[in-house]
Scaffold this motif. Sequence first.
Motif, PDB file in Angstrom:
ATOM      1  N   VAL A 169      43.909  15.772  33.285  1.00  0.00           N
ATOM      2  CA  VAL A 169      45.008  16.272  34.117  1.00  0.00           C
ATOM      3  C   VAL A 169      45.970  17.101  33.269  1.00  0.00           C
ATOM      4  O   VAL A 169      46.417  18.179  33.668  1.00  0.00           O
ATOM      5  N   ASN A 172      44.297  20.483  32.096  1.00  0.00           N
ATOM      6  CA  ASN A 172      44.056  21.418  33.192  1.00  0.00           C
ATOM      7  C   ASN A 172      45.334  21.911  33.863  1.00  0.00           C
ATOM      8  O   ASN A 172      45.274  22.823  34.699  1.00  0.00           O
ATOM      9  N   SER A 173      46.482  21.342  33.490  1.00  0.00           N
ATOM     10  CA  SER A 173      47.751  21.837  34.044  1.00  0.00           C
ATOM     11  C   SER A 173      48.224  23.106  33.332  1.00  0.00           C
ATOM     12  O   SER A 173      49.166  23.753  33.768  1.00  0.00           O
ATOM     13  N   VAL A 186      57.375  17.844  32.774  1.00  0.00           N
ATOM     14  CA  VAL A 186      56.749  18.555  33.878  1.00  0.00           C
ATOM     15  C   VAL A 186      57.621  19.742  34.258  1.00  0.00           C
ATOM     16  O   VAL A 186      58.820  19.570  34.524  1.00  0.00           O
ATOM     17  N   LYS A 251      53.391  10.389  40.601  1.00  0.00           N
ATOM     18  CA  LYS A 251      53.592  11.564  41.453  1.00  0.00           C
ATOM     19  C   LYS A 251      53.451  12.863  40.652  1.00  0.00           C
ATOM     20  O   LYS A 251      52.859  13.840  41.124  1.00  0.00           O
ATOM     21  N   ALA A 254      49.970  13.614  39.924  1.00  0.00           N
ATOM     22  CA  ALA A 254      49.236  13.947  41.153  1.00  0.00           C
ATOM     23  C   ALA A 254      49.562  15.343  41.668  1.00  0.00           C
ATOM     24  O   ALA A 254      49.000  15.784  42.666  1.00  0.00           O
ATOM     25  N   GLY A 255      50.490  16.031  41.010  1.00  0.00           N
ATOM     26  CA  GLY A 255      50.742  17.416  41.393  1.00  0.00           C
ATOM     27  C   GLY A 255      52.143  17.726  41.860  1.00  0.00           C
ATOM     28  O   GLY A 255      52.426  18.870  42.242  1.00  0.00           O
ATOM     29  N   THR A 257      55.585  19.057  41.577  1.00  0.00           N
ATOM     30  CA  THR A 257      56.193  19.976  40.627  1.00  0.00           C
ATOM     31  C   THR A 257      57.684  20.113  40.909  1.00  0.00           C
ATOM     32  O   THR A 257      58.102  20.141  42.070  1.00  0.00           O
TER      33      THR A 257
END
Length: 322
Positions: A169, A172-173, A186, A251, A254-255, A257
Amino acid sequence: MLRAAYGRVCSLLPRLCPKPLPKHYALLSAVHVAKARILVKCMGCVEEPSIVRDAEAKALQSKGCRGCGAPARIVDDEYEIMVNGQSALLRIGGVFSYCKRCYFARRLVGDENELKSWLARINGVPLHVVEEVLVEAKRVRAELERLRWQVNLSIEGGDLGCIEKILEVLLNSRGLLRLDGTRLVVGKTVGHEVCSFPGIEAYQYLLRKLGWRVNDEKLVEIAINVSLLSRARAAIVATVGEELQIELARKLLAGLTPPSGVEVRIEVFRSPGSLELALACPFDQLVLESALRFLEKFVGFGEYVLLIDAPWGIVEIAKLSL
């Protein structure tokens, strides 16, 4: 067909060769992730951290640094990076101990002249060979940043699929999520070209309209020295407990942003820990409003402090209760 990303360059440095991950993940490792208590809990890891810790303890009992033989100080993954078209495979097959100089050299982190001298000495090759290797390694690293990652992790024969998933994860971000010190970070704050202080009265009005309790004395301090704040760095800070740390980390992985101009930093190595919302500009109404909406929706009740990192120290501008 899979090929070793650093196969050609590492044939020139047989003993210790840099095989850097993408720049946002220069020091990322299974060993580091396994210690991030909140992070592994949010993904449901149970036995995996202890498997990695046991392997780390065994590695530190070895005779010395795998690169130069000096006393070992750091345990790092033993990994290969394989490439096939637009895909990259990070294959981790164990852990070994290193001294700090060899650890940073293989990760390509630190002063480049020192790295060159050390790699030349350890490998017994001329300096120009190392320079050639580093040019090629940087080129390969830049290519890796654009690829889709998969991780294969096998340490002590244990099932480590959960830590594999965290590594995948993050990689790949492409820099949106990363581990920085003790925090999961993040977002990407981009500093305003102009982050103008609107004046004491206007800023007081803005903050109070948004519900902040303003420290007028500290606000005057900022106003007097505002010429020194060419690029203001600021954060909204709170202390959060383990349950909220785990939920936020879940969270974010899990994406979820953060809004534009805001970077979320959640402590993942201990609890209770800090939550920080780094702000691109603490004087911008849209940035402040976006940060508050994020807190209201995803964090909830609590006490928050608005801090500005000034050249002369941290200045507490205001407090907020939700």
